[in-house]
Design an enzyme around this catalytic site. Sequence first.
Site, PDB file in Angstrom:
ATOM      1  N   SER A 165      -8.678   1.692  -3.580  1.00  0.00           N
ATOM      2  CA  SER A 165      -8.576   1.788  -5.041  1.00  0.00           C
ATOM      3  C   SER A 165      -9.665   2.690  -5.604  1.00  0.00           C
ATOM      4  CB  SER A 165      -8.746   0.419  -5.690  1.00  0.00           C
ATOM      5  OG  SER A 165      -7.842  -0.503  -5.172  1.00  0.00           O
ATOM      6  N   ASN A 186      -6.724   4.497 -12.236  1.00  0.00           N
ATOM      7  CA  ASN A 186      -7.804   3.523 -12.422  1.00  0.00           C
ATOM      8  C   ASN A 186      -8.997   4.127 -13.160  1.00  0.00           C
ATOM      9  OD1 ASN A 186      -6.478   1.345 -11.406  1.00  0.00           O
ATOM     10  ND2 ASN A 186      -7.351   1.496  -9.336  1.00  0.00           N
ATOM     11  N   GLU A 197       0.172   6.960  -6.090  1.00  0.00           N
ATOM     12  CA  GLU A 197      -0.637   8.179  -6.200  1.00  0.00           C
ATOM     13  C   GLU A 197      -0.861   8.704  -4.779  1.00  0.00           C
ATOM     14  OE1 GLU A 197      -3.507   7.515 -10.082  1.00  0.00           O
ATOM     15  OE2 GLU A 197      -3.998   6.398  -8.283  1.00  0.00           O
ATOM     16  N   HIS A 215      -2.021   5.566  -2.698  1.00  0.00           N
ATOM     17  CA  HIS A 215      -2.479   4.470  -3.554  1.00  0.00           C
ATOM     18  C   HIS A 215      -1.293   3.774  -4.201  1.00  0.00           C
ATOM     19  CE1 HIS A 215      -4.780   2.906  -7.243  1.00  0.00           C
ATOM     20  NE2 HIS A 215      -4.921   2.083  -6.237  1.00  0.00           N
TER      21      HIS A 215
HETATM   22  P1  NAD Z   1      -6.414  -8.630   0.638  1.00  0.00           P
HETATM   23  O1  NAD Z   1      -7.731  -9.262   0.736  1.00  0.00           O
HETATM   24  O2  NAD Z   1      -5.281  -9.399   0.033  1.00  0.00           O
HETATM   25  O3  NAD Z   1      -5.933  -8.183   2.078  1.00  0.00           O
HETATM   26  C1  NAD Z   1      -6.733  -7.524   3.005  1.00  0.00           C
HETATM   27  C2  NAD Z   1      -6.223  -7.875   4.391  1.00  0.00           C
HETATM   28  O4  NAD Z   1      -6.864  -7.004   5.338  1.00  0.00           O
HETATM   29  C3  NAD Z   1      -6.569  -9.303   4.817  1.00  0.00           C
HETATM   30  O5  NAD Z   1      -5.368  -9.947   5.233  1.00  0.00           O
HETATM   31  C4  NAD Z   1      -7.520  -9.106   5.993  1.00  0.00           C
HETATM   32  O6  NAD Z   1      -7.373 -10.108   6.998  1.00  0.00           O
HETATM   33  C5  NAD Z   1      -7.130  -7.751   6.510  1.00  0.00           C
HETATM   34  N1  NAD Z   1      -8.191  -7.074   7.254  1.00  0.00           N
HETATM   35  C6  NAD Z   1      -9.514  -7.018   6.947  1.00  0.00           C
HETATM   36  N2  NAD Z   1     -10.164  -6.285   7.891  1.00  0.00           N
HETATM   37  C7  NAD Z   1      -9.239  -5.877   8.781  1.00  0.00           C
HETATM   38  C8  NAD Z   1      -9.277  -5.105   9.970  1.00  0.00           C
HETATM   39  N3  NAD Z   1     -10.436  -4.605  10.418  1.00  0.00           N
HETATM   40  N4  NAD Z   1      -8.128  -4.881  10.649  1.00  0.00           N
HETATM   41  C9  NAD Z   1      -6.976  -5.387  10.188  1.00  0.00           C
HETATM   42  N5  NAD Z   1      -6.871  -6.134   9.088  1.00  0.00           N
HETATM   43  C10 NAD Z   1      -7.989  -6.375   8.389  1.00  0.00           C
HETATM   44  O7  NAD Z   1      -6.633  -7.252  -0.146  1.00  0.00           O
HETATM   45  P2  NAD Z   1      -5.586  -6.388  -0.990  1.00  0.00           P
HETATM   46  O8  NAD Z   1      -5.630  -6.834  -2.394  1.00  0.00           O
HETATM   47  O9  NAD Z   1      -4.317  -6.353  -0.247  1.00  0.00           O
HETATM   48  O10 NAD Z   1      -6.272  -4.955  -0.967  1.00  0.00           O
HETATM   49  C11 NAD Z   1      -6.231  -4.136   0.162  1.00  0.00           C
HETATM   50  C12 NAD Z   1      -6.636  -2.721  -0.216  1.00  0.00           C
HETATM   51  O11 NAD Z   1      -5.728  -2.241  -1.196  1.00  0.00           O
HETATM   52  C13 NAD Z   1      -8.004  -2.582  -0.838  1.00  0.00           C
HETATM   53  O12 NAD Z   1      -8.564  -1.367  -0.441  1.00  0.00           O
HETATM   54  C14 NAD Z   1      -7.727  -2.566  -2.329  1.00  0.00           C
HETATM   55  O13 NAD Z   1      -8.743  -1.929  -3.059  1.00  0.00           O
HETATM   56  C15 NAD Z   1      -6.443  -1.789  -2.348  1.00  0.00           C
HETATM   57  N6  NAD Z   1      -5.610  -1.999  -3.519  1.00  0.00           N
HETATM   58  C16 NAD Z   1      -5.484  -3.230  -4.077  1.00  0.00           C
HETATM   59  C17 NAD Z   1      -4.695  -3.406  -5.184  1.00  0.00           C
HETATM   60  C18 NAD Z   1      -4.546  -4.769  -5.790  1.00  0.00           C
HETATM   61  O14 NAD Z   1      -4.014  -4.871  -6.903  1.00  0.00           O
HETATM   62  N7  NAD Z   1      -4.924  -5.821  -5.111  1.00  0.00           N
HETATM   63  C19 NAD Z   1      -4.011  -2.318  -5.727  1.00  0.00           C
HETATM   64  C20 NAD Z   1      -4.116  -1.071  -5.127  1.00  0.00           C
HETATM   65  C21 NAD Z   1      -4.929  -0.922  -4.019  1.00  0.00           C
END
Ligand code: NAD
Length: 663
Positions: A394, A465, A427, A415
Amino acid sequence: MSVVKTEFSGGILYVTIDNPPVNATSRAVRIGLLAAVEQGRDARAVLLSCAGRTFIAGGDMGEFDSPAQAPDLPDVVAAIEHSPAPWVALLHGTVLGGGLEIALGCAHRIATPDTRFGLPEVNIGLIPGAGGTQRLPRLVGFDLAVEMATTGRMVDAKTMLTAGGIDRIADDLQATATALIQNLPKRPSPISARPRPEASTKTIARTSVKFTRGAKAPMHNLEALIWSTKTDFTEGQPRERALHLKLRQSAESRALRHAFFSERAAARPAILKGATGRETTQIAIIGGGLMGAGIATAALLAGYKIHLLETSDEAARAGISRIHTLLDGAEKRGKISAGRRADLRLSSSADYADAASADLAIEAVFEDLDVKQQVFRRLAKQMRPDALLASNTSYLDPHDIFMGIKNPGRCLGLHFFSPAHIMKLVEVIALDETSPETLATGFTLVKRLKKSPVLSGVCDGFIGNRMLAAYRRAADYLLADGALPAEIDTAMRRFGMPMGPYELQDLTGLQIAYASRQRQAGSRPASERYIPFGDQLVEMGRTGQRAGKGWYRYYEGNRTPLEDPEVSALILAGADNRFQFSPDQIIERLLAAMINEGARILEEGIAASAGDIDVVQMLGYGFPRWRGGPMHYGDTLEHLPEMMRALAAQSPGSWQLAKKFKG
Ligand code: NAD
């Protein structure tokens, strides 16, 4: 070459429209059809069909900015309807707008089973202009016509047949038409001469309630349909035409047309001209949390083979179960059948070697630079040296994430927005090194997922963002100057946003933005105005709806935000000023901040066009489409630059004006 071809054979005039891509009713088509009416006067029948993948799928939107040019479509439809020879429309593909209106001028209509019908004018702020709102209800009844014209949704051939909108469904249009002509039934009376349909007060009431807020076009359509129940065609049709022409000039229609063209342009950026993407069939998704599961679901539904990588077998199982929950929802919404679901190709593990055969990896692990760097180092070891590597970060700089990865031309950002299996925007982030081929592959992938790609360069928060942060900062300044969250949220809803900035923060959680602010704390210029409330709330454990409290409080199991005296007290105690703001002032300030940030993004070359920025805001953040996105809307506000300069002069620490607005 003529776009309307005719051929006389055996007393029948065959008329074929060939005006790629969608046989729009452009001027040349209208001229050709009028000529065909003349030519076919003495024919036994005239068969009208279209070449290519569809019957006429609407008007030529390129013509809408200038005054209508003769011959007008209503005259063409009337000529067909009153032609001495009966016209038979052979329908396939999508019969939309002017296409449906022409079909309604014909004496008979035959359609292939997969044909769909619609009056999509409402989607561009219009009503039909060639009898659609007057003939359709006379043919299929008031209720179905209201449903089609006010929502723009298409209906299938079966629905049309049942409602009496078409005579027949047939696989072989030509053969069926030939049989029909050989044994020509009595010519039905022209639809325009049929009795007025009966209006349903229930339908009118329900529709009026549904469209009380926002775009005005749905109600204009309802109004025109009601005319058909009260007046003869000879009166209703000119009224419809006049309103149609007036609406072409309206701010709403201009905004919606801008939205349509911007979306189309965003999907084909100039820098990708000539670049061809690579075929991708297998994707490794790293992280099966909220975003990873959503992305995996979208990709599975699009036919990709997915391998999900997680930190442990147990976490992998949890990820798979999240995906299945999302697929259950997709099945319920009719996005996939149980039969097709059994064919989906989904596996998972905690072993990175299992990503070896994937064409592409999409990473969605924690928003932590070290974790993401490690993930890509491990992937680079296992995957082909030319496999694409994408991060869903993000806020982090993808250049840091991919540092040291060999062959960096294959790295990019994808993204997605939450919930990723539903939200249309992605994006596509270009790093300095990203190759055109990689970007083209990213664009093709996003389109295959039935989503809309927008190209973005690298900056903090990318296009969307970063603008959201500016918007929120401006909202926080209002808090510090005397407004309360509920006043701000109410004003922005009134403008047309689905939610105000504070309700939205509560819904998505306050932590990510908090972490981003903490990260930037060191680099924030000392002159920048800092508003502490958001950080204070997180530190008090008020992280949003899931915690039961954030900017508002929530009763257990209830999502309605309730004003919380504790938050009001905190804000009032910490505010610098106690000014009063009207809803219009609140709206203006927040939009000004957003538009200014957009202009800076454009000046820095992060976005390729103002239209791209508008698409991001409309598809990713719920900016009302009928306002055309912030940049388009900003262009309609003449006093905006002056107002921005005044705000910037009042509070230099809060504003960094774009060059465009410096004056
Ligand atoms: P989340 O915490 O729900 O999920 C992350 C997952 O990654 C977890 O299940 C974790 O076990 C896994 N993980 C961590 N380290 C790992 C590794 N080394 N190998 C494999 N799996 C691993 O987080 P999220 O909300 O899904 O966000 C994930 C990414 O997406 C982040 O970079 C976030 O900034 C981005 N993002 C989030 C949103 C949102 O609205 N939540 C929107 C756009 C982008």
